[in-house]
Motif scaffolding. Structure first.
Motif, PDB file in Angstrom:
ATOM      1  N   LEU A  85      15.026   3.592   4.629  1.00 26.60           N
ATOM      2  CA  LEU A  85      16.052   4.426   5.262  1.00 26.60           C
ATOM      3  C   LEU A  85      15.999   4.289   6.772  1.00 26.60           C
ATOM      4  CD1 LEU A  85      16.293   7.841   3.394  1.00 26.60           C
ATOM      5  CD2 LEU A  85      18.151   6.328   4.091  1.00 26.60           C
ATOM      6  N   ILE A  86      14.757   4.376   7.280  1.00 27.65           N
ATOM      7  CA  ILE A  86      14.581   4.266   8.726  1.00 27.65           C
ATOM      8  C   ILE A  86      15.089   2.913   9.203  1.00 27.65           C
ATOM      9  CG2 ILE A  86      12.870   4.136  10.572  1.00 27.65           C
ATOM     10  CD1 ILE A  86      11.236   6.200   9.022  1.00 27.65           C
TER      11      ILE A  86
ATOM     12  N   VAL B 137      11.599   5.899   2.256  1.00 29.07           N
ATOM     13  CA  VAL B 137      11.707   6.478   3.595  1.00 29.07           C
ATOM     14  C   VAL B 137      11.762   5.376   4.642  1.00 29.07           C
ATOM     15  CG1 VAL B 137      10.506   7.826   5.343  1.00 29.07           C
ATOM     16  CG2 VAL B 137      10.605   8.640   2.981  1.00 29.07           C
ATOM     17  N   LEU B 138      10.871   4.402   4.463  1.00 24.24           N
ATOM     18  CA  LEU B 138      10.805   3.310   5.433  1.00 24.24           C
ATOM     19  C   LEU B 138      12.123   2.513   5.438  1.00 24.24           C
ATOM     20  CD1 LEU B 138       8.539   2.588   7.310  1.00 24.24           C
ATOM     21  CD2 LEU B 138       8.029   0.645   5.828  1.00 24.24           C
TER      22      LEU B 138
ATOM     23  N   ALA C 175       8.055   6.445  -2.803  1.00 28.12           N
ATOM     24  CA  ALA C 175       8.773   7.356  -1.911  1.00 28.12           C
ATOM     25  C   ALA C 175       8.671   6.896  -0.482  1.00 28.12           C
ATOM     26  CB  ALA C 175       8.228   8.764  -2.057  1.00 28.12           C
ATOM     27  N   GLU C 176       7.481   6.434  -0.127  1.00 28.00           N
ATOM     28  CA  GLU C 176       7.285   5.977   1.243  1.00 28.00           C
ATOM     29  C   GLU C 176       8.148   4.751   1.533  1.00 28.00           C
ATOM     30  OE1 GLU C 176       2.727   7.319   2.286  1.00 28.00           O
ATOM     31  OE2 GLU C 176       3.092   5.596   0.979  1.00 28.00           O
TER      32      GLU C 176
ATOM     33  N   ILE D   3      18.855   2.859   9.228  1.00 30.05           N
ATOM     34  CA  ILE D   3      19.429   3.602  10.360  1.00 30.05           C
ATOM     35  C   ILE D   3      19.308   2.785  11.636  1.00 30.05           C
ATOM     36  CG2 ILE D   3      19.094   5.633  11.821  1.00 30.05           C
ATOM     37  CD1 ILE D   3      18.345   7.148   9.233  1.00 30.05           C
ATOM     38  N   ALA D   4      18.129   2.164  11.787  1.00 30.23           N
ATOM     39  CA  ALA D   4      17.922   1.338  12.974  1.00 30.23           C
ATOM     40  C   ALA D   4      18.922   0.194  13.012  1.00 30.23           C
ATOM     41  CB  ALA D   4      16.494   0.796  12.982  1.00 30.23           C
TER      42      ALA D   4
ATOM     43  N   ARG E 222       0.812  -1.213   0.000  1.00 34.02           N
ATOM     44  CA  ARG E 222       0.000   0.000   0.000  1.00 34.02           C
ATOM     45  C   ARG E 222       0.852   1.273   0.000  1.00 34.02           C
ATOM     46  NH1 ARG E 222      -3.467   0.686   4.494  1.00 34.02           N
ATOM     47  NH2 ARG E 222      -2.139  -0.630   5.749  1.00 34.02           N
ATOM     48  N   LEU E 223       2.160   1.100   0.142  1.00 32.45           N
ATOM     49  CA  LEU E 223       3.026   2.287   0.215  1.00 32.45           C
ATOM     50  C   LEU E 223       3.408   2.756  -1.170  1.00 32.45           C
ATOM     51  CD1 LEU E 223       5.423   1.237   3.076  1.00 32.45           C
ATOM     52  CD2 LEU E 223       3.422   2.706   3.215  1.00 32.45           C
ATOM     53  N   SER E 224       3.541   4.054  -1.303  1.00 35.02           N
ATOM     54  CA  SER E 224       4.051   4.576  -2.573  1.00 35.02           C
ATOM     55  C   SER E 224       5.562   4.359  -2.587  1.00 35.02           C
ATOM     56  CB  SER E 224       3.739   6.065  -2.683  1.00 35.02           C
ATOM     57  OG  SER E 224       4.533   6.757  -1.747  1.00 35.02           O
TER      58      SER E 224
END
Lengths: 222, 784
Positions: A28-29, A25-26, A21-22, A32-33, A17-19
């Protein structure tokens, strides 16, 4: 109405369901985690290594005191145990390794081989990491007793003197000074995050040698 | 409406995504900013943590030229005594030079002190003479065994006598302790040493250390108040205008005025001289005849940061390729011979040599940290220098070992890159088992191809215990290979590596720090790449067997001459000296008639100095260190040399000063003992008087007085015994290792990253759900 419709439809997978770009972003997060987890893990690994190795080293050193010639805690180790140092007042001790080259410091405090053996004439230097084995060095007060057991079984008593702070290359420690001295060194400031050029040095002076006492229950209870 | 909603929600979903991205980017930027903040803060911490350098204080290791040091109030630091004048005389006689350095210093303090005179010299210098004048005493040094000399000195010092003790600290650093220097006294120190002229490619050169120790800017930041312990009042600052005193010494011109240096070289080359020149200093060259020159330093051009260097060569076609000199001392004849192998004759010179190089790198745990980085960098550099026709292989070892290529491979670019990548990927861990790697390097790399040169390059810190086994392996299985050792790290086992290179007929290169990698490896490359004269041996024919040094003879590299010294029995030896060698495949042989040798001076001392070097190098073959010390002592005492086990000690040679007499009133002049020549530094007027430059002279004098005051102020006015202790203390400081792990930093950064991820994740989830709805409705409202 729209909400109704959404509910009536079967929910597609969360990611689907994510675009685009989303998703980025996810991702990337998540990255980082992951990096954070890795770093934390690495940091704790260093600390765990320092603690666990001391247990092994203590065993090796015991064996060495009882006549085992090989001071290597594990076959591929690149160092040998040399002595054990303890500060009875604050109830701390650590097994000291020979030579502060390379990775030895990760496993225990190291006696600098360019200085005389602790207890011999001159100033002997033992260095260790401020955040592992010598975390207790700042708690050593002037006048404290330091007990040093060498691998040849001789046990020396030192009296801690004043502590001071100096640059690593201006330590003011003279290995061939007259008298019997011991200098314990670690990094300073204690709670710094970066590695720095300053060292915290505790000077100690020999006050005597303890006769080797056979380890019996009576000597322990004393 | 339904459609509207659909469109609106689609729109918002797009804008929502964009917003999400902006948010993520902003957060990322904030994160980066935070990191940068962290780093710069840490950097600022480290720079500010470095303490201010002590004004005018020096450390013995900073000393580049002869300097007299007094202990300072700051432990570990010294103040340098003012050099009032320096005179250097160098006599070059053929291949030998004798240097005499005379320096005048002053004790500017109001107390009796002990000073340490530190002077660096070329590695091969043989120091044999020490003469001093302190106040009104003249003393001359005698060679004694080190311990005995120390005792004599300590006793004289305790008795309040003037005394001096000259010791060798390292092969190229000598110190001279001077006890009981009175207040305001002037000290004149004269030392003499012998060394060989350096030759390379027909160019002869000599070097004299002149670099003035760096001084730190004397800007006291904190005004100290000395409270008198009895009265409790502060005493006034002895130097009122302390702040105004700048460091004038760093300016070479200023230095020349304060510390005039005179330097004379009496050059007797022994052959018709061609060009004579000084690399960094202005000189006047007077031509005495075809064979000799007199070189003097121009007064006003003494750069303080350059060593004096003089080079000379023969006129075209008259360059000597061989020479033989002799000296008779104590019923024995000493020979000095040099031969330059014919370079053009060797075929190897015209076409590049094919090399087969086996690199062995130590990645054991003891190398961890900067050592490993240096080793990797050095090795990568070495591999990149290989030519396509060369063949090579890389072996790494800790307690295990692995050979990178199954056999020697041609150094094509892809193979080189492959090997460099392999080297860069190495990490330091585990124990040090050197023998299997050495065996692999010497035995399993296949036969040497015709005309190729097999070289084994060993990069290690040499932290091993089985040296003898390794030496055996090298000696037995070396074959035609040459073993070059590269010592890595601040304290590599130099003994092992020097010795291994000697057995392996290669060289030892020491890399102490990252910044030295390029320069030191560069020197090694020239040796590796230029063909060498090998298997050199010397023997006597018809003469009684002499004691030859160096022994064994090292390989020669392009343009280097064979220089050997020998001791022969009897005063009139007959026979021939024979030198054999191999240039590539060609044998080479030279014969010289001993009887025809011309006489030279100082050859015996040169021989003795080299003999001591050889003895030191043979340390591993002599089981008992005392035996070795005894042998060195015998040679050194016989030839009056300072060595590791012998020192020069001097105690008053003239009657003592009447008690109670004030020194400052019994001004010089004094009569010099016969045979003493303190030449230009003796007496007054250290500053050159140039007419019309009176102002400048006054200024110079003034700044000198100021300097003297500063020096006196910083000196430790302590009893001499304590001073001696301090001197000993600062001579060898222990450097402490890095004792902080990265653990805390890593955990902290890790936690920060996790926290950030958590924050961002939560934001994201909220964005997806209720907040999204709120924003959506907002947009919808506006949309309408």
């Amino acid at each position: 109405m729209a909400a109704e419709k959404e509910q009536s439809e079967p929910r597609p997978g969360f990611l689907a369901r994510l675009s685009a770009a989303e998703t980025v972003v996810l991702a990337l997060i998540a990255l980082i985690a992951l990096a954070g987890l890795l770093l934390v893990g690495k940091g704790f690994y260093i600390k765990a290594k320092a603690e666990v190795s001391q247990v092994l080293l203590k065993r090796t050193f015991e064996a060495q005191l009882h006549g085992s010639p090989d001071g290597k805690p594990w076959p591929w180790a690149d160092f040998q145990t040399a002595a054990e140092i303890s500060a009875p007042r604050i109830n701390r001790s650590a097994v000291v390794l020979e030579g502060a080259s390379g990775e030895a410091l990760a496993f225990g405090p190291a006696w600098l081989t360019t200085t005389p053996l602790p207890g011999d004439e001159g100033t002997s230097v033992i260095a260790a990491h401020r955040d592992t084995h010598f975390r207790w060095l700042k708690d050593v007060n002037p006048g404290d007793l330091l007990v040093l057991t060498r691998k040849d079984g001789r046990r020396f008593l030192f009296r801690a003197g004043e502590s001071r702070v100096a640059r690593w290359d201006e330590s003011g420690i003279n290995a061939s000074a007259t008298g019997h001295h011991l200098a314990l060194a670690t990094c300073w400031p204690f709670d710094a995050i970066e590695q720095g050029p300053m060292r915290y040095i505790v000077d100690a002076e020999l006050i005597g040698e303890q006769r080797p006492v056979p380890l019996t229950t009576s000597s322990i209870s004393k | 409406m339904f459609l509207d909603d659909e469109i609106a929600s689609m729109k918002t979903r797009q804008s929502e995504a964009r917003w999400g991205m902006y948010l993520a980017l902003a957060a990322l930027a904030a994160c980066i900013l935070m990191f940068i903040g962290l780093m710069t803060q840490a950097k600022a911490e480290t720079t500010s943590a470095k303490p201010q350098q002590m004004a005018g204080y020096v450390r013995p290791n900073d000393i580049g030229t002869g300097a007299l040091l007094f202990p300072s109030k700051e432990p570990g630091f010294f103040v340098e005594a003012l050099r009032l004048a320096t005179d250097v005389q160098i006599d070059v006689n053929g291949p030998i030079m004798r240097t005499r350095v005379t320096q005048r210093f002053e004790n500017p303090s109001k107390g009796w002190v002990e000073g340490t005179y530190v002077f660096p010299l070329p590695e091969d210098s043989a120091v044999d003479t020490l003469k001093m004048q302190i106040g009104d005493r003249f003393i001359e040094g005698q060679v004694k065994p080190r311990q005995a000399a120390k005792e004599i000195y300590e006793q004289a010092k305790a008795e309040g006598k003037k005394a001096a003790l000259l010791e060798q600290q390292r092969p190229n650093i000598f110190t001279n302790q001077v006890a009981n220097i009175g207040p305001g006294e002037t000290i004149v120190i004269q030392i003499e040493y012998q060394s060989a002229v350096r030759q390379s490619n027909g160019l002869y050169s000599l070097r004299f250390p002149m670099v003035v120790a760096p001084r730190y800017n004397p800007q006291p930041i904190v005004q100290t108040v000395d409270l008198d312990s009895r009265t409790g009042y502060a005493v006034s600052d002895p130097v009122p205008d302390r702040e105004k005193i700048e460091a004038p010494v760093l300016d070479p011109k200023e230095n020349a005025r304060i510390n005039p240096v005179t330097l004379t070289v009496n050059l007797k080359a022994g052959f018709p001289l061609g060009e004579v020149k000084s690399g960094y200093h202005g000189v006047d060259i007077a031509s005495l005849d075809d064979l000799s020159r007199r070189v003097t330093l121009k007064g006003d051009s003494v750069p303080a940061d350059r060593d004096f260097e003089l080079t000379w060569q023969a006129i075209e076609g008259k360059s000597p390729y061989a020479g033989l000199f002799r000296e008779t001392v104590g019923g024995k004849t000493y020979l000095l011979s040099f031969v330059t192998p014919p370079v053009a004759a060797s075929a190897a010179d015209t076409k590049p040599v094919k090399r087969e190089v086996v690199f062995v790198i130590d990645n054991s745990g003891s190398m961890a940290g900067p050592s490993m980085e240096q080793a990797k960098e050095s090795l990568a550099l070495a591999i990149s220098r290989l030519k396509p026709e060369d063949r090579f292989n890389v072996i790494r070892f800790d307690d295990t070992m692995s050979v990178h290529f199954p056999e020697l491979v041609e150094a094509m670019p892809d193979k080189r890159e492959d090997a460099i990548a392999y080297v860069r990927g190495l990490t330091a861990d585990g124990g040090t088992e050197m023998l299997p790697a050495l065996e692999a390097a010497l035995r399993t790399q296949g036969p040497v191809q015709a005309g190729a040169l097999r070289q084994v390059v060993f990069l290690t810190d040499g932290a091993i215990g089985n040296e003898t086994q390794l030496f055996d392996e090298i000696q037995k299985n070396r074959g035609d290979a040459r073993v070059f050792t590269v010592g890595i790290g601040s304290a590599p086992n130099s003994h092992f590596m020097t010795k291994a290179a000697e057995y392996g007929r290669g060289t030892f290169t020491l890399i102490g720090s990252e910044s030295e990698v390029a320069a030191r490896m560069g020197e090694l490359f020239t040796k590796l790449e230029s063909p060498a004269m090998t298997d050199i041996s010397a023997s006597f024919e018809g003469a009684s067997a002499g004691d030859l040094t160096p022994n064994p003879m090292p390989d020669l590299y392009r343009g280097e001459p064979v220089v050997l010294t020998a001791e022969l029995d009897g005063t009139q030896p007959q026979g021939k000296l024979q030198i054999l060698g191999k240039a590539g495949d060609q044998p080479w042989r030279v014969e010289m008639d001993i009887a025809k040798a011309s006489t030279g001076q100082g050859i015996a001392k040169l021989w003795a100095r080299r003999k001591i070097d050889d003895l030191e190098a043979s340390a591993s073959t002599i089981a008992d260190p005392d035996t070795l010390d005894k042998r060195i002592e015998t040679v050194a005492l016989a030839h009056h040399l300072v060595s590791r086990v012998t020192s020069l000690v001097a105690v008053d040679a003239t009657p003592s000063r009447p008690a109670g007499e004030n020194l400052s009133e019994t001004k010089l002049p004094l009569n010099l003992p016969a045979g003493w020549d303190f030449g230009k530094v003796f007496g007054e007027a250290p500053v050159e008087t140039v007419p019309g430059k009176v102002d400048e002279r006054d200024a110079a004098l003034e700044s000198r007085t100021k300097l003297a005051m500063v020096t006196a102020d910083r000196m430790l006015a302590a009893p001499t015994a304590r001073a001696a202790g301090l001197i000993a203390e600062a001579n060898n400081q222990v450097s402490l290792p890095q004792t902080a792990t990265e653990a805390d930093k890593q955990i902290l950064i890790g936690l920060m990253l996790l926290a950030f991820a958590l924050l961002a994740g939560t934001t994201f989830v909220f964005w997806r759900a209720p907040i999204a709805a709120v924003v959506l409705s907002g947009v919808r409202h506006r949309g309408r």
